[in-house]
Design an enzyme around this catalytic site. Structure first.
Site, PDB file in Angstrom:
ATOM      1  N   ILE A  81       0.812  -1.234   0.000  1.00 24.31           N
ATOM      2  CA  ILE A  81       0.000   0.000   0.000  1.00 24.31           C
ATOM      3  C   ILE A  81       0.837   1.271   0.000  1.00 24.31           C
ATOM      4  O   ILE A  81       0.317   2.348  -0.280  1.00 24.31           O
ATOM      5  CB  ILE A  81      -1.005   0.138   1.186  1.00 24.31           C
ATOM      6  CG1 ILE A  81      -0.443  -0.376   2.480  1.00 24.31           C
ATOM      7  CG2 ILE A  81      -2.353  -0.429   0.846  1.00 24.31           C
ATOM      8  CD1 ILE A  81      -1.226   0.142   3.689  1.00 24.31           C
ATOM      9  N   GLN A 100      12.506  -4.369   9.718  1.00 25.61           N
ATOM     10  CA  GLN A 100      11.221  -5.077   9.560  1.00 25.61           C
ATOM     11  C   GLN A 100      10.153  -4.412  10.426  1.00 25.61           C
ATOM     12  O   GLN A 100      10.358  -4.234  11.632  1.00 25.61           O
ATOM     13  CB  GLN A 100      11.374  -6.560   9.959  1.00 25.61           C
ATOM     14  CG  GLN A 100      10.108  -7.376   9.713  1.00 25.61           C
ATOM     15  CD  GLN A 100      10.276  -8.873  10.050  1.00 25.61           C
ATOM     16  OE1 GLN A 100      11.311  -9.270  10.616  1.00 25.61           O
ATOM     17  NE2 GLN A 100       9.278  -9.661   9.716  1.00 25.61           N
ATOM     18  N   HIS A 148       7.906 -11.580   4.768  1.00 22.87           N
ATOM     19  CA  HIS A 148       7.465 -11.113   3.452  1.00 22.87           C
ATOM     20  C   HIS A 148       8.676 -10.789   2.603  1.00 22.87           C
ATOM     21  O   HIS A 148       9.695 -10.335   3.096  1.00 22.87           O
ATOM     22  CB  HIS A 148       6.539  -9.894   3.560  1.00 22.87           C
ATOM     23  CG  HIS A 148       7.103  -8.772   4.378  1.00 22.87           C
ATOM     24  ND1 HIS A 148       7.092  -8.793   5.753  1.00 22.87           N
ATOM     25  CD2 HIS A 148       7.697  -7.617   4.022  1.00 22.87           C
ATOM     26  CE1 HIS A 148       7.652  -7.686   6.213  1.00 22.87           C
ATOM     27  NE2 HIS A 148       8.047  -6.951   5.177  1.00 22.87           N
ATOM     28  N   HIS A 154       9.776  -8.502  -0.540  1.00 19.98           N
ATOM     29  CA  HIS A 154       9.413  -7.374  -1.401  1.00 19.98           C
ATOM     30  C   HIS A 154       9.931  -7.658  -2.811  1.00 19.98           C
ATOM     31  O   HIS A 154      11.088  -8.044  -2.986  1.00 19.98           O
ATOM     32  CB  HIS A 154      10.112  -6.088  -0.957  1.00 19.98           C
ATOM     33  CG  HIS A 154       9.745  -5.585   0.398  1.00 19.98           C
ATOM     34  ND1 HIS A 154       8.867  -4.544   0.580  1.00 19.98           N
ATOM     35  CD2 HIS A 154      10.165  -5.939   1.639  1.00 19.98           C
ATOM     36  CE1 HIS A 154       8.763  -4.279   1.879  1.00 19.98           C
ATOM     37  NE2 HIS A 154       9.540  -5.108   2.544  1.00 19.98           N
TER      38      HIS A 154
HETATM   39  P1  5GP Z   1       8.943  -4.121   6.192  1.00 20.86           P
HETATM   40  O1  5GP Z   1       9.578  -2.827   6.606  1.00 20.86           O
HETATM   41  O2  5GP Z   1       8.343  -4.860   7.360  1.00 20.86           O
HETATM   42  O3  5GP Z   1       9.880  -4.965   5.381  1.00 20.86           O
HETATM   43  O4  5GP Z   1       7.807  -3.709   5.190  1.00 20.86           O
HETATM   44  C1  5GP Z   1       6.438  -3.834   5.445  1.00 20.86           C
HETATM   45  C2  5GP Z   1       5.720  -3.372   4.202  1.00 20.86           C
HETATM   46  O5  5GP Z   1       4.340  -3.667   4.358  1.00 20.86           O
HETATM   47  C3  5GP Z   1       5.837  -1.867   3.953  1.00 20.86           C
HETATM   48  O6  5GP Z   1       6.404  -1.657   2.672  1.00 20.86           O
HETATM   49  C4  5GP Z   1       4.402  -1.377   4.051  1.00 20.86           C
HETATM   50  O7  5GP Z   1       4.107  -0.369   3.124  1.00 20.86           O
HETATM   51  C5  5GP Z   1       3.584  -2.631   3.809  1.00 20.86           C
HETATM   52  N1  5GP Z   1       2.307  -2.674   4.503  1.00 20.86           N
HETATM   53  C6  5GP Z   1       2.087  -2.414   5.814  1.00 20.86           C
HETATM   54  N2  5GP Z   1       0.793  -2.567   6.124  1.00 20.86           N
HETATM   55  C7  5GP Z   1       0.171  -2.949   4.975  1.00 20.86           C
HETATM   56  C8  5GP Z   1      -1.193  -3.253   4.655  1.00 20.86           C
HETATM   57  O8  5GP Z   1      -2.102  -3.215   5.487  1.00 20.86           O
HETATM   58  N3  5GP Z   1      -1.464  -3.612   3.368  1.00 20.86           N
HETATM   59  C9  5GP Z   1      -0.486  -3.666   2.417  1.00 20.86           C
HETATM   60  N4  5GP Z   1      -0.855  -4.029   1.191  1.00 20.86           N
HETATM   61  N5  5GP Z   1       0.803  -3.373   2.680  1.00 20.86           N
HETATM   62  C10 5GP Z   1       1.127  -3.022   3.943  1.00 20.86           C
END
Ligand code: 5GP
Ligand code: ZN
Length: 133
Positions: free
Chosen positions: A29, A91, A97, A99
C-alpha cells in the site's frame, strides 16, 4: 492476529495479484516502485530462519512466479528482491514477506546497497573464523 495474516484470510482487503496453496502476493500500500509487491507465506512466521522447509520452498517458488508475472504483464525489465528480517533490519510487519520491486530502465528509483565499510573489510578473516569456528 497480524495484519498480513488478516490479509491472508480475507479480513483485511488487499490487491492480491497471485495466490497458491501456501503463499499469497499483493500490492504494497506504500509502493516504493511501480507495482511494488509483497509475497507472504499463508502461515505466520516472523523471520525466514524460523520457517519450515515446506513453506520456505513454496515462498521462493512463489517469488519466482510473481516476478515472471510482473515481467509478462507489466513489461518489468528487472526487479529487486528485498526481505527485512528482525527489527534491527527495519522489519515493521513481523510476518515474513519478500518485497519485489519491479524495475525499468531510467525509472529514477534510488535503490542503494550500503557503502563499503573498510573496517569490516579488514576484519573478514576474523569474521569468517567466528562464523565457521
Ligand atoms: P517491512 O519494513 O516490514 O519490510 O515492510 C512492510 C511493508 O508492508 C511496507 O512496505 C508497508 O508499506 C507494507 N504494509 C504495511 N501494512 C500494509 C497493509 O495493510 N497492506 C499492504 N498491502 N501493505 C502493507
Ligand atoms: Zn501473520
Amino acid at each position: 492476529m497480524c495484519i498480513f495474516c488478516k490479509i491472508v484470510n480475507g479480513e483485511v482487503p488487499a490487491y492480491k495479484v497471485y495466490e497458491d496453496e501456501k503463499t499469497v502476493a499483493f500490492l504494497d500500500i506504500f509502493p516504493r516502485a511501480y507495482a511494488h509487491t509483497l509475497v507472504v507465506p499463508k502461515k505466520h512466521f516472523e523471520t525466514i530462519d524460523e520457517m519450515d522447509e515446506e513453506y520456505l520452498a513454496a515462498l521462493i517458488k512463489s517469488v519466482k512466479n510473481v516476478a515472471k508475472l510482473l515481467k509478462e504483464k507489466l513489461n518489468a525489465e528487472g526487479y529487486n528482491i528485498v526481505s527485512n528480517n528482525g527489527r534491527a533490519s527495519g522489519q515493521e510487519v513481523m510476518h515474513v514477506h519478500i518485497h519485489i520491486l519491479p524495475r525499468f530502465e531510467n525509472d529514477n528509483i534510488k535503490f542503494e546497497f550500503p557503502d563499503v565499510i573498510e573496517e569490516y573489510k579488514e576484519k573478514l578473516e576474523e569474521i569468517h573464523r567466528k562464523i565457521v569456528g
